[in-house]
Design a protein around this motif. Structure first.
Motif, PDB file in Angstrom:
ATOM      1  N   ARG A 192       1.008  -1.328   0.111  1.00 60.19           N
ATOM      2  CA  ARG A 192       0.064  -0.199  -0.040  1.00 60.19           C
ATOM      3  C   ARG A 192       0.744   1.208  -0.132  1.00 60.19           C
ATOM      4  NH1 ARG A 192      -4.822  -0.069   4.156  1.00 60.19           N
ATOM      5  NH2 ARG A 192      -3.243   0.601   5.628  1.00 60.19           N
ATOM      6  N   TRP A 193       2.084   1.127   0.685  1.00 59.24           N
ATOM      7  CA  TRP A 193       2.968   2.187   0.623  1.00 59.24           C
ATOM      8  C   TRP A 193       3.228   2.634  -0.631  1.00 59.24           C
ATOM      9  CZ3 TRP A 193       7.278   5.007  -0.276  1.00 59.24           C
ATOM     10  CH2 TRP A 193       7.825   5.902   0.433  1.00 59.24           C
ATOM     11  N   ALA A 194       3.682   1.588  -1.440  1.00 63.28           N
ATOM     12  CA  ALA A 194       4.318   1.665  -2.826  1.00 63.28           C
ATOM     13  C   ALA A 194       3.129   2.300  -3.708  1.00 63.28           C
ATOM     14  CB  ALA A 194       4.734   0.475  -3.296  1.00 63.28           C
ATOM     15  N   ARG A 195       2.092   1.712  -3.597  1.00 68.85           N
ATOM     16  CA  ARG A 195       0.919   1.889  -4.388  1.00 68.85           C
ATOM     17  C   ARG A 195       0.589   3.587  -4.037  1.00 68.85           C
ATOM     18  NH1 ARG A 195      -1.943  -2.459  -2.286  1.00 68.85           N
ATOM     19  NH2 ARG A 195      -1.281  -4.550  -3.716  1.00 68.85           N
ATOM     20  N   GLY A 196       0.672   4.175  -2.913  1.00 68.74           N
ATOM     21  CA  GLY A 196       0.631   5.465  -2.732  1.00 68.74           C
ATOM     22  C   GLY A 196       1.807   6.062  -3.564  1.00 68.74           C
ATOM     23  N   TYR A 197       2.921   5.686  -3.384  1.00 71.06           N
ATOM     24  CA  TYR A 197       3.951   6.357  -4.048  1.00 71.06           C
ATOM     25  C   TYR A 197       3.589   6.626  -5.499  1.00 71.06           C
ATOM     26  CZ  TYR A 197       8.979   7.712  -4.947  1.00 71.06           C
ATOM     27  OH  TYR A 197      10.092   8.660  -5.170  1.00 71.06           O
ATOM     28  N   LEU A 198       3.372   5.497  -6.016  1.00 72.52           N
ATOM     29  CA  LEU A 198       3.139   5.505  -7.524  1.00 72.52           C
ATOM     30  C   LEU A 198       1.797   6.497  -7.907  1.00 72.52           C
ATOM     31  CD1 LEU A 198       3.452   1.778  -8.294  1.00 72.52           C
ATOM     32  CD2 LEU A 198       4.963   3.526  -8.893  1.00 72.52           C
ATOM     33  N   GLU A 199       0.765   6.597  -7.104  1.00 76.62           N
ATOM     34  CA  GLU A 199      -0.289   7.712  -7.303  1.00 76.62           C
ATOM     35  C   GLU A 199       0.298   8.975  -7.383  1.00 76.62           C
ATOM     36  OE1 GLU A 199      -4.146   8.716  -7.783  1.00 76.62           O
ATOM     37  OE2 GLU A 199      -3.277   6.788  -7.809  1.00 76.62           O
ATOM     38  N   GLY A 200       1.289   9.242  -6.515  1.00 77.39           N
ATOM     39  CA  GLY A 200       2.030  10.531  -6.268  1.00 77.39           C
ATOM     40  C   GLY A 200       2.803  10.821  -7.639  1.00 77.39           C
ATOM     41  N   VAL A 201       3.299   9.675  -8.138  1.00 82.95           N
ATOM     42  CA  VAL A 201       3.963   9.671  -9.491  1.00 82.95           C
ATOM     43  C   VAL A 201       3.015  10.040 -10.605  1.00 82.95           C
ATOM     44  CG1 VAL A 201       5.508   8.490 -11.152  1.00 82.95           C
ATOM     45  CG2 VAL A 201       6.088   8.216  -8.716  1.00 82.95           C
ATOM     46  N   SER A 202       2.022   9.672 -10.745  1.00 81.37           N
ATOM     47  CA  SER A 202       1.336   9.722 -11.775  1.00 81.37           C
ATOM     48  C   SER A 202       0.698  11.292 -11.951  1.00 81.37           C
ATOM     49  CB  SER A 202      -0.205   8.924 -11.393  1.00 81.37           C
ATOM     50  OG  SER A 202      -0.844   9.367 -10.500  1.00 81.37           O
ATOM     51  N   LEU A 203       0.853  12.077 -10.923  1.00 80.77           N
ATOM     52  CA  LEU A 203       0.276  13.700 -10.800  1.00 80.77           C
ATOM     53  C   LEU A 203       1.476  14.422 -11.375  1.00 80.77           C
ATOM     54  CD1 LEU A 203      -1.438  13.974  -7.564  1.00 80.77           C
ATOM     55  CD2 LEU A 203      -2.183  13.263  -9.760  1.00 80.77           C
ATOM     56  N   ALA A 204       2.706  13.783 -11.648  1.00 82.48           N
ATOM     57  CA  ALA A 204       4.034  14.740 -12.083  1.00 82.48           C
ATOM     58  C   ALA A 204       3.523  15.491 -13.341  1.00 82.48           C
ATOM     59  CB  ALA A 204       5.161  13.877 -11.979  1.00 82.48           C
ATOM     60  N   ASP A 205       3.782  16.544 -13.604  1.00 79.70           N
ATOM     61  CA  ASP A 205       3.916  17.238 -14.865  1.00 79.70           C
ATOM     62  C   ASP A 205       4.981  18.326 -14.918  1.00 79.70           C
ATOM     63  OD1 ASP A 205       3.013  18.484 -17.285  1.00 79.70           O
ATOM     64  OD2 ASP A 205       1.738  19.661 -16.262  1.00 79.70           O
ATOM     65  N   PRO A 206       5.964  17.951 -15.766  1.00 80.09           N
ATOM     66  CA  PRO A 206       6.248  16.848 -16.718  1.00 80.09           C
ATOM     67  C   PRO A 206       6.022  15.422 -16.084  1.00 80.09           C
ATOM     68  CG  PRO A 206       8.274  17.940 -16.552  1.00 80.09           C
ATOM     69  CD  PRO A 206       7.429  18.603 -15.686  1.00 80.09           C
ATOM     70  N   PRO A 207       5.829  14.268 -16.646  1.00 73.43           N
ATOM     71  CA  PRO A 207       5.803  12.887 -16.226  1.00 73.43           C
ATOM     72  C   PRO A 207       7.362  12.603 -15.992  1.00 73.43           C
ATOM     73  CG  PRO A 207       5.173  12.945 -18.602  1.00 73.43           C
ATOM     74  CD  PRO A 207       4.931  14.259 -18.070  1.00 73.43           C
ATOM     75  N   TRP A 208       7.505  11.374 -15.123  1.00 73.10           N
ATOM     76  CA  TRP A 208       8.840  10.983 -14.845  1.00 73.10           C
ATOM     77  C   TRP A 208       9.410  10.537 -15.938  1.00 73.10           C
ATOM     78  CZ3 TRP A 208      10.700   9.113  -9.562  1.00 73.10           C
ATOM     79  CH2 TRP A 208      10.048   9.759  -8.507  1.00 73.10           C
ATOM     80  N   ASP A 209       8.838  10.105 -17.017  1.00 75.42           N
ATOM     81  CA  ASP A 209       9.457   9.501 -18.182  1.00 75.42           C
ATOM     82  C   ASP A 209       9.456  10.219 -19.390  1.00 75.42           C
ATOM     83  OD1 ASP A 209       6.698   9.294 -18.794  1.00 75.42           O
ATOM     84  OD2 ASP A 209       6.686   7.221 -19.292  1.00 75.42           O
ATOM     85  N   ALA A 210       9.287  11.473 -19.267  1.00 75.06           N
ATOM     86  CA  ALA A 210       9.129  12.554 -20.489  1.00 75.06           C
ATOM     87  C   ALA A 210      10.481  12.508 -21.190  1.00 75.06           C
ATOM     88  CB  ALA A 210       8.740  13.935 -19.873  1.00 75.06           C
TER      89      ALA A 210
END
Length: 226
Positions: free
Chosen positions: A110-128
């Protein structure tokens, strides 16, 4: 400006209780998921404004009268600031973890899923700009969340130079504070203007060759216990 005291056990219990009552019940993130989420928020390629992430953390409008009166918003804000402060000062985060399924061990998923949810909000995205690096940075969280493909798990094992009998999930769970710190520092260095960076010696990345000359990666040699 005074620095807020670290959130203690009593306040974490209050945060968990508030997240389970009224309009927040079943919608707001619990402390473990929330801490993971906030660590990603403060580690993003560019700062994520509070009006973007707070409604996701709470699952409801933070300006709702009942939500605002509950006092949960200041607690969430303090936890966010504490995550950022600990990472800036290179103290590393102390993961908030709930008991695992059936009360066995600790639940890193659940901790890791929370982290990935935060990653999804990034603009620009992490993999840009560099998808390969983004995949390497985020692979541990997909593994811990239980969402990694066999290929990703295999790549993660290879990057860590694990023995065949080593438990990948256990290794990543133990290394979680280091992985979070690595991600934070990677994007912090990207955000800083190069001319403002002053180091007495070049910084050694965890995946760089160890400066001792062993031929191993720094994280598997002199940086293993750092």
């Amino acid at each position: 400006m005074a620095v807020a005291a670290p959130i203690g056990e009593a306040e974490l219990e209050q945060l968990e209780a508030l997240a389970g009552t009224g309009k927040l019940a079943g919608r707001a993130m619990l402390p473990d998921e929330l801490q993971g989420f906030l660590c990603a928020i403060v580690s993003a390629p560019q700062p994520i404004p509070e009006p973007v992430w707070m409604p996701i953390a709470l699952g409801v409008d933070p300006e709702d009268a009942d939500v605002a009166a509950s006092g949960i918003v200041p607690l969430v804000r303090r936890l966010r600031d504490e995550c950022e402060r600990d990472l800036l000062e290179e103290r590393g985060i102390d993961p908030i973890l709930a008991p695992g399924p059936a009360g066995e061990g600790l639940d890193h998923a659940r901790w890791a899923r929370g982290y990935l949810e935060g990653v999804s909000l990034a603009d620009p995205p992490w993999d840009a700009e560099d998808p390969d690096t983004a995949d390497e940075l985020l692979a541990p969280f997909f593994v811990l969340a239980g969402d990694a493909t066999p290929e990703l798990r295999r790549a993660c094992r290879e990057s860590l130079d694990l023995r065949p009998d080593a438990d990948l999930d256990e290794v990543l769970a133990n290394d979680l504070p280091l992985v979070v710190q690595d991600n934070f520092e990677y994007w912090l260095d990207k955000r800083l203007v190069p001319e403002t960076i002053r180091r007495d010696a070049p910084k050694v990345g965890r995946n760089d060759p160890c400066p001792c000359g062993s031929g191993r990666k720094f994280k598997q040699c002199c940086g293993k216990d750092g």
